[in-house]
Scaffold this motif. Structure first.
Motif, PDB file in Angstrom:
ATOM      1  N   PHE A   1       0.073   2.219 -13.398  1.00  0.00           N
ATOM      2  CA  PHE A   1       0.250   1.236 -12.331  1.00  0.00           C
ATOM      3  C   PHE A   1       1.418   0.296 -12.632  1.00  0.00           C
ATOM      4  O   PHE A   1       2.109  -0.165 -11.711  1.00  0.00           O
ATOM      5  N   GLU A   2       1.663   0.019 -13.899  1.00  0.00           N
ATOM      6  CA  GLU A   2       2.829  -0.798 -14.250  1.00  0.00           C
ATOM      7  C   GLU A   2       4.128  -0.060 -13.945  1.00  0.00           C
ATOM      8  O   GLU A   2       5.118  -0.672 -13.526  1.00  0.00           O
TER       9      GLU A   2
ATOM     10  N   ILE B   1       4.475   2.068 -11.508  1.00  0.00           N
ATOM     11  CA  ILE B   1       4.584   1.987 -10.055  1.00  0.00           C
ATOM     12  C   ILE B   1       5.129   0.624  -9.634  1.00  0.00           C
ATOM     13  O   ILE B   1       6.039   0.523  -8.797  1.00  0.00           O
ATOM     14  N   LYS B   2       4.594  -0.421 -10.211  1.00  0.00           N
ATOM     15  CA  LYS B   2       5.023  -1.776  -9.855  1.00  0.00           C
ATOM     16  C   LYS B   2       6.497  -1.988 -10.160  1.00  0.00           C
ATOM     17  O   LYS B   2       7.217  -2.670  -9.418  1.00  0.00           O
ATOM     18  N   ALA B   3       6.974  -1.394 -11.249  1.00  0.00           N
ATOM     19  CA  ALA B   3       8.375  -1.538 -11.634  1.00  0.00           C
ATOM     20  C   ALA B   3       9.320  -0.811 -10.684  1.00  0.00           C
ATOM     21  O   ALA B   3      10.527  -1.055 -10.707  1.00  0.00           O
ATOM     22  N   ARG B   4       8.786   0.099  -9.855  1.00  0.00           N
ATOM     23  CA  ARG B   4       9.634   0.856  -8.930  1.00  0.00           C
ATOM     24  C   ARG B   4       9.641   0.256  -7.530  1.00  0.00           C
ATOM     25  O   ARG B   4      10.138   0.860  -6.593  1.00  0.00           O
ATOM     26  N   LEU B   5       9.119  -0.966  -7.375  1.00  0.00           N
ATOM     27  CA  LEU B   5       9.055  -1.607  -6.069  1.00  0.00           C
ATOM     28  C   LEU B   5      10.257  -2.510  -5.833  1.00  0.00           C
ATOM     29  O   LEU B   5      10.677  -3.266  -6.716  1.00  0.00           O
ATOM     30  N   ASN B   6      10.811  -2.428  -4.636  1.00  0.00           N
ATOM     31  CA  ASN B   6      11.790  -3.418  -4.205  1.00  0.00           C
ATOM     32  C   ASN B   6      11.088  -4.740  -3.913  1.00  0.00           C
ATOM     33  O   ASN B   6       9.860  -4.797  -3.799  1.00  0.00           O
ATOM     34  N   ALA B   7      11.864  -5.816  -3.788  1.00  0.00           N
ATOM     35  CA  ALA B   7      11.295  -7.099  -3.384  1.00  0.00           C
ATOM     36  C   ALA B   7      10.626  -6.926  -2.022  1.00  0.00           C
ATOM     37  O   ALA B   7      11.184  -6.288  -1.122  1.00  0.00           O
ATOM     38  N   ASP B   8       9.421  -7.470  -1.893  1.00  0.00           N
ATOM     39  CA  ASP B   8       8.610  -7.337  -0.675  1.00  0.00           C
ATOM     40  C   ASP B   8       8.144  -5.899  -0.444  1.00  0.00           C
ATOM     41  O   ASP B   8       7.697  -5.557   0.659  1.00  0.00           O
TER      42      ASP B   8
ATOM     43  N   PHE C   1      10.925  17.035  -0.900  1.00  0.00           N
ATOM     44  CA  PHE C   1       9.773  17.327  -1.747  1.00  0.00           C
ATOM     45  C   PHE C   1      10.254  17.633  -3.156  1.00  0.00           C
ATOM     46  O   PHE C   1      11.153  18.457  -3.347  1.00  0.00           O
ATOM     47  N   ILE C   2       9.641  16.966  -4.143  1.00  0.00           N
ATOM     48  CA  ILE C   2       9.987  17.187  -5.542  1.00  0.00           C
ATOM     49  C   ILE C   2       8.729  17.644  -6.276  1.00  0.00           C
ATOM     50  O   ILE C   2       7.789  16.863  -6.447  1.00  0.00           O
ATOM     51  N   PRO C   3       8.665  18.921  -6.693  1.00  0.00           N
ATOM     52  CA  PRO C   3       7.493  19.410  -7.428  1.00  0.00           C
ATOM     53  C   PRO C   3       7.563  18.999  -8.897  1.00  0.00           C
ATOM     54  O   PRO C   3       8.249  19.630  -9.705  1.00  0.00           O
ATOM     55  N   GLU C   4       6.859  17.959  -9.241  1.00  0.00           N
ATOM     56  CA  GLU C   4       6.932  17.423 -10.596  1.00  0.00           C
ATOM     57  C   GLU C   4       5.719  16.525 -10.840  1.00  0.00           C
ATOM     58  O   GLU C   4       5.241  15.864  -9.911  1.00  0.00           O
ATOM     59  N   PRO C   5       5.198  16.471 -12.070  1.00  0.00           N
ATOM     60  CA  PRO C   5       4.136  15.512 -12.361  1.00  0.00           C
ATOM     61  C   PRO C   5       4.606  14.090 -12.106  1.00  0.00           C
ATOM     62  O   PRO C   5       5.770  13.743 -12.369  1.00  0.00           O
ATOM     63  N   ALA C   6       3.708  13.255 -11.591  1.00  0.00           N
ATOM     64  CA  ALA C   6       4.085  11.910 -11.159  1.00  0.00           C
ATOM     65  C   ALA C   6       4.686  11.082 -12.283  1.00  0.00           C
ATOM     66  O   ALA C   6       5.723  10.427 -12.111  1.00  0.00           O
ATOM     67  N   ARG C   7       4.070  11.100 -13.446  1.00  0.00           N
ATOM     68  CA  ARG C   7       4.550  10.248 -14.530  1.00  0.00           C
ATOM     69  C   ARG C   7       5.873  10.761 -15.090  1.00  0.00           C
ATOM     70  O   ARG C   7       6.725   9.967 -15.502  1.00  0.00           O
TER      71      ARG C   7
ATOM     72  N   ARG D   1      -6.484  -4.468 -10.398  1.00  0.00           N
ATOM     73  CA  ARG D   1      -6.225  -5.903 -10.285  1.00  0.00           C
ATOM     74  C   ARG D   1      -5.568  -6.469 -11.539  1.00  0.00           C
ATOM     75  O   ARG D   1      -4.983  -7.557 -11.493  1.00  0.00           O
ATOM     76  N   ARG D   2      -5.657  -5.762 -12.652  1.00  0.00           N
ATOM     77  CA  ARG D   2      -4.947  -6.201 -13.853  1.00  0.00           C
ATOM     78  C   ARG D   2      -3.434  -6.154 -13.620  1.00  0.00           C
ATOM     79  O   ARG D   2      -2.691  -7.011 -14.103  1.00  0.00           O
ATOM     80  N   VAL D   3      -2.977  -5.154 -12.857  1.00  0.00           N
ATOM     81  CA  VAL D   3      -1.551  -4.979 -12.595  1.00  0.00           C
ATOM     82  C   VAL D   3      -1.152  -5.598 -11.258  1.00  0.00           C
ATOM     83  O   VAL D   3      -0.086  -6.199 -11.130  1.00  0.00           O
ATOM     84  N   PHE D   4      -2.034  -5.464 -10.267  1.00  0.00           N
ATOM     85  CA  PHE D   4      -1.762  -5.989  -8.927  1.00  0.00           C
ATOM     86  C   PHE D   4      -2.794  -7.076  -8.616  1.00  0.00           C
ATOM     87  O   PHE D   4      -3.814  -6.807  -7.961  1.00  0.00           O
ATOM     88  N   PRO D   5      -2.580  -8.312  -9.071  1.00  0.00           N
ATOM     89  CA  PRO D   5      -3.626  -9.336  -8.979  1.00  0.00           C
ATOM     90  C   PRO D   5      -3.971  -9.754  -7.554  1.00  0.00           C
ATOM     91  O   PRO D   5      -5.099 -10.124  -7.279  1.00  0.00           O
ATOM     92  N   TYR D   6      -3.021  -9.697  -6.648  1.00  0.00           N
ATOM     93  CA  TYR D   6      -3.291 -10.098  -5.265  1.00  0.00           C
ATOM     94  C   TYR D   6      -3.284  -8.846  -4.384  1.00  0.00           C
ATOM     95  O   TYR D   6      -2.344  -8.575  -3.651  1.00  0.00           O
ATOM     96  N   VAL D   7      -4.354  -8.093  -4.499  1.00  0.00           N
ATOM     97  CA  VAL D   7      -4.454  -6.818  -3.803  1.00  0.00           C
ATOM     98  C   VAL D   7      -5.628  -6.876  -2.835  1.00  0.00           C
ATOM     99  O   VAL D   7      -6.667  -7.470  -3.130  1.00  0.00           O
ATOM    100  N   SER D   8      -5.443  -6.297  -1.658  1.00  0.00           N
ATOM    101  CA  SER D   8      -6.537  -6.232  -0.693  1.00  0.00           C
ATOM    102  C   SER D   8      -7.226  -4.880  -0.817  1.00  0.00           C
ATOM    103  O   SER D   8      -6.616  -3.885  -1.202  1.00  0.00           O
ATOM    104  N   ARG D   9      -8.500  -4.846  -0.456  1.00  0.00           N
ATOM    105  CA  ARG D   9      -9.314  -3.629  -0.578  1.00  0.00           C
ATOM    106  C   ARG D   9     -10.009  -3.375   0.748  1.00  0.00           C
ATOM    107  O   ARG D   9     -10.791  -4.213   1.197  1.00  0.00           O
ATOM    108  N   GLN D  10      -9.731  -2.233   1.363  1.00  0.00           N
ATOM    109  CA  GLN D  10     -10.255  -1.929   2.691  1.00  0.00           C
ATOM    110  C   GLN D  10     -10.980  -0.591   2.709  1.00  0.00           C
ATOM    111  O   GLN D  10     -10.357   0.465   2.742  1.00  0.00           O
ATOM    112  N   PRO D  11     -12.341  -0.605   2.663  1.00  0.00           N
ATOM    113  CA  PRO D  11     -13.063   0.661   2.863  1.00  0.00           C
ATOM    114  C   PRO D  11     -12.852   1.149   4.306  1.00  0.00           C
ATOM    115  O   PRO D  11     -12.861   0.361   5.243  1.00  0.00           O
ATOM    116  N   ILE D  12     -12.665   2.455   4.455  1.00  0.00           N
ATOM    117  CA  ILE D  12     -12.423   3.042   5.762  1.00  0.00           C
ATOM    118  C   ILE D  12     -13.719   3.631   6.306  1.00  0.00           C
ATOM    119  O   ILE D  12     -14.394   4.399   5.624  1.00  0.00           O
ATOM    120  N   GLY D  13     -14.054   3.262   7.532  1.00  0.00           N
ATOM    121  CA  GLY D  13     -15.251   3.805   8.164  1.00  0.00           C
ATOM    122  C   GLY D  13     -16.467   2.924   7.959  1.00  0.00           C
ATOM    123  O   GLY D  13     -16.417   1.859   7.327  1.00  0.00           O
TER     124      GLY D  13
END
Length: 316
Positions: A228-229, A231-238, A188-194, A264-276
């Motif tokens: 979101f950019e 976040i995207k930059a911190r992703l490994n391939a796949d 656990f790291i107590p720190e602001p996300a950005r 969708r501007r940053v993640f153009p191929y994103v799925s959206r799933q409402p729960i319930g």
């Protein structure tokens, strides 16, 4: 007079938020501030026994009562600081089942029986955590918005990093909510996300954004294109990004529409799933957990037209 008014206003704001709230808590700061205001009322009035003094005294008693430690204990509050008011409730007639409430919002639910978990929690674990429990190598998972540390609670194989702005969250969860220590594969790291993303260039196999627990107090800095950019930059391939949002399932308001367009501007191929279950015709105030999912991989950008249609070549 203007000089002293400005200086005192500035010092009052800074001392209240950065000093008092971090040392004696928000509720005690409210009591202290109200007490000083009541003292000024008594100081200004020439008569000790007056109507205004009586009203001020009644208000002070109400404030002290509402913000006392005994009142907070009756409400299940186990932590109150400048970031959060955290309460833990036992669920009646459910053995070892508790709900974590952060800032008057249901944040997490823990139970020995997985059937009692919140629907979004079961969805994430079944779709994204369970399939990697037997992976060849442990996956690196970043969770922004630790909540009650319930995502991956029983996973002792993959490596988890939880980020949250409230440094008391881990101790509260282990002592009052989970009633068990986090396994060694979780930190656990107590720190602001950005701030964490700015100083850390490590990449992850999965990033879960779980800081949107209350539609009335969504961290505005965590719903922007720039974030979101990062976040995207911190992703490994796949790698996979999951966003657990609370919003309209059917885009009935401007927030749900703009948020979707931003994602969708940053993640153009994103799925959206409402729960319930929800009303597909009209559900403006019928808010739901909505899970956005993005897999970081190359995507084809061509489209099908009447004169260029290669769909029969695109299946592999």
């Amino acid at each position: 007079m203007l000089f002293f008014s400005t200086v005192c206003s500035f010092l009052g704001s800074v001392i209240s938020t950065l000093v008092l709230m971090t040392t004696i808590g928000v509720h005690n700061t409210v009591i202290l501030t109200t007490s000083l205001l009541v003292f000024l009322v008594f100081l200004i009035n020439r008569r000790f026994f007056s109507f205004s003094n009586a009203i001020a005294s009644v208000i002070l008693v109400i404030i002290i009562t509402l913000n006392s430690s005994s009142t907070f204990a009756m409400l299940g509050v186990v932590e109150n600081n400048n970031y959060s008011t955290i309460a833990v409730y036992e669920v009646p007639n459910k053995e070892n089942t508790r709900i974590l409430n952060i800032n008057r919002s249901l944040s997490s639910k823990f139970s020995d029986d997985p059937k009692e978990w919140f629907p979004y929690h079961k969805f994430i674990n079944k779709r994204y955590i369970d399939p990697i429990l037997t992976a060849e190598t442990p996956r690196e998972i970043l969770i922004i918005g630790a909540g009650g540390f319930t995502v991956g609670i029983h996973d002792t194989y993959n490596k988890y990093t939880y980020i949250d702005i409230d440094p008391s969250l881990k101790e509260v969860a282990e002592t009052h909510f989970l009633k068990q220590r986090l396994s060694r594969n979780k930190q656990f790291i107590p720190e602001p996300a950005r701030a964490f993303l700015n100083r850390n260039d490590k990449k992850y196999d999965m990033i879960l954004l779980n800081a949107y627990t209350n539609v009335n107090s969504i961290p505005f800095q965590l719903i922007t294109v720039e974030f979101f950019e990062q976040i995207k930059a911190r992703l490994n391939a796949d790698g996979i990004v999951l966003l657990n949002m609370i919003t309209s399932a059917t885009f009935e308001d401007a927030f749900s529409q703009k948020l979707d367009a931003t994602i969708r501007r940053v993640f153009p191929y994103v799925s959206r799933q409402p729960i319930g279950i929800y009303d597909a015709w009209y559900s403006k105030r019928d808010l739901h957990n909505v899970i956005y999912s993005y897999a970081h991989k190359p995507y084809a950008e061509a489209i099908y037209t009447d004169d260029k249609n290669t769909y029969f070549l695109d299946f592999e």
